[in-house]
Design an enzyme around this catalytic site. Sequence first.
Site, mmCIF file in Angstrom:
data_model
loop_
_atom_site.group_PDB
_atom_site.id
_atom_site.type_symbol
_atom_site.label_atom_id
_atom_site.label_comp_id
_atom_site.label_asym_id
_atom_site.label_seq_id
_atom_site.Cartn_x
_atom_site.Cartn_y
_atom_site.Cartn_z
ATOM 1 N N GLU A 197 75.887 27.471 47.474
ATOM 2 C CA GLU A 197 77.051 26.704 46.992
ATOM 3 C C GLU A 197 77.708 27.381 45.791
ATOM 4 O O GLU A 197 78.934 27.433 45.684
ATOM 5 C CB GLU A 197 76.605 25.278 46.634
ATOM 6 N N GLU B 8 73.457 42.844 38.823
ATOM 7 C CA GLU B 8 72.713 42.247 39.923
ATOM 8 C C GLU B 8 73.475 42.482 41.227
ATOM 9 O O GLU B 8 72.916 42.849 42.238
ATOM 10 C CB GLU B 8 72.537 40.751 39.646
#
Lengths: 413, 375
Positions: free
Chosen positions: A382, A253
């Site tokens: 985050e 990815e």
Amino acid sequence: MNFDDTPHEAAFRAEARAWIQANAPTHLLPYLEKSGYGGIELGGLDPMKEAKAWQKKKYDAGWACLHWPKEYGGRGSSPIERVIWNQEEGPYGALSGSFIIGHGMCGPTVMDWGPEEAKRELLPRLAAGEDIWCQLFSEPAGGSDLAGLRTKAERDGDDWVINGQKIWTSGAHYSQWGILITRTDPDVPKHKGLTMFFLRMDTPGVRIVPIKQANGQSGFNEVYFDNVRLPDSQRLGGVGEGWKVSLTTLMNERLSIGSGMSAGFPDIFEFCKELELADGTLAINDRGVRSKLAEWACRQSGLKYTGMRAISALSRGENPGPENSIGKLVAGSSLQEIAMFALDLQGQAGAVSDPKLATMAAKFQAQLLRSPATRVEGGTDEILRNIIGERVLGLPDDMRADKGIAFNKIPTA
Amino acid sequence: MDFEFSAEQQQLKEQARRYLADKCPTTAVRAILEGSEPFDRALWQGLGEMGFLGAAIPEEYGGLGLGYLELCVIAEELGRALAPVPVSSSIFLVAEILKAAGSEEQKQRWLPKLASGEVIGTLASVEATGSVRPSNVALSAKAGTLTGAKSPVLDGDIADIAIVLARHAPGKDAQGLSLYLVDLNQSGIERTVLDTIDPSRSQAKIAFNGAAAELVGAAGDGWRLYEEALDRAAILTGFEQIGGADKALEMGRDYALQRFAFGRAIGSFQAIKHMLADMYVSATLARSNGYFGAYALSTGSADLAEAAATMRVSSTKAFQHCAKNNIQVHGGMGFTWAMDCHLYYRRSNLLAVSLGGLNEWEDKLIDRLRAKNAA
């Protein structure tokens, strides 16, 4: 430090350019160049049909999935050649959006872990755009905490029986195949009891329900598994090795977005060149506006060159590292900030989202409503900061209340 | 395409890092900050002997005849070490201007001495608070003499020669400006040392009372030469800033690993971890923009002006961001004189204004992007 093509690269570029000029769907170009954020509009033509046609044409001529080995439908190209191809394909690349997950993540995972027969049969079809693949990872109870997933796979003779639910599956509604991560052993700590599979999306017991998103569109789905039966030959990697297999997907990815996401600067720059402010000056001549534009310009070019550094590292034989996590982190917040700023400059007209009426075909309005997802999908801001902090900077892991505990003993409320 | 420094350039960088770790620990920076010496003379001499100062000066003028990429990696290490020496003034600005516009006689006379460190040069342009622009340069050049004052001049108290932006024709426009080379060791020069936010790099006011001066480049070409020099210096200084940003980030990271509170390393708290992650993002974007700047500088690319402004904005922000949050990670200890955090904080803010502030470079960046876009 050299941006110029080597003679070999220049020859490759010339060949790619000539083929694209002779074969690209030029009638779509005006639409592709104007396409807004998070979707393409082709003047009434079916985007999926056009995308598949372009992909098939590339495949037939040997220009699909350039970095894949030839026997699986690729071209066996180097990372640099892939970048050159992307540069030359330019706006036509926007047609390939539906293939990114299959080509960038599912394909490489099957290639590394799948049985040879399946690879030879399925990967060329994927490369040709005949099949679309999706990635069945996230769950209602396993998003940022992916390894907390609960979809069960239980052994039954030579088969596995799957029950549970996935969510946020991009493109499940138009995919023929998917890769699926499941829990096969709840009695061991959470990362150890996972196993990966691949399956047809029309397997009996699979039910796909589109999610209506906050922006009104539906790109994601819920996928339910009700006694779905898969043969053991559709397993990817060993039983209990699912986490390791999923890391292949996640590493790819990074690689597939390694050439850099856009932080959205060109659009806001164009807009500010045209817009007149209350005092009669153009927005682009305003000191305050310039300060913001300069920040976004630096992020845009910084991401571009970070991507090029990653490609250079790749061509030296290094693995794509966690440092590439900055791409989406920077792009996501920039896209959102830019959209809000553009609406602010548009004043009360900024509320209008009708593409026929709003500035730049309501590009910024669409971006405003879509960008919150960019900051969440594929790893929240985050989680990405955790990855940078822990795996790049070497800071200690968070305190984990579930560490070393059998999955079925982890508190859930 | 290969977007990385070569193995040889990386070896040079390692060599510079080892040298500076040995000769320029922060105790040496602190000695200049706290003491009466304006710069580290031994280090300066050493940098000359090692060939670091003359890396990008041609061999025929006493340099090593390497290129800008080599000077960039050296600049990064100087920034990382906060080297208290006048490299930016003497090499990034004065030697560069002489290389670009000096007469053959000027090059032969000064470049070898700049390369060895025997002579220190500086650029004197500022006369007023705010950006340097043609309308606020009043120092006048008449019949081979300069009259007026420049302040502040970085390294102005220790420089032997200065290149001065001066007005040879009355008015407010750029065409009336030229660059002049002045020997600062003459009776027509009066210098006053200034108190500044970063005493590890000294600054002075220089009064020119009919000081003898000679033209550098053509008369009326001063403003163009000055702006082009700033672009090249912005890239080289940008590497100093990248080096400083990386070191400040490392200091913060190391402290977060070692400092325990509430029974755990403070780096395990997301508030601290995410602050450090954001510092890493800034530093990485600046470094990547810097690599393109280095490439543009080394090839004399048409993109040089845009690359310089991009890098300047990016590296200035990154160093300031990392230096200020390094103090934050350190908490109260970060605000003590004894800890080194303030050395980086001071330097980051000195470099942020030394070639003109962010607002000026943001303007340049937007102007240049527009010009390119229109082309």
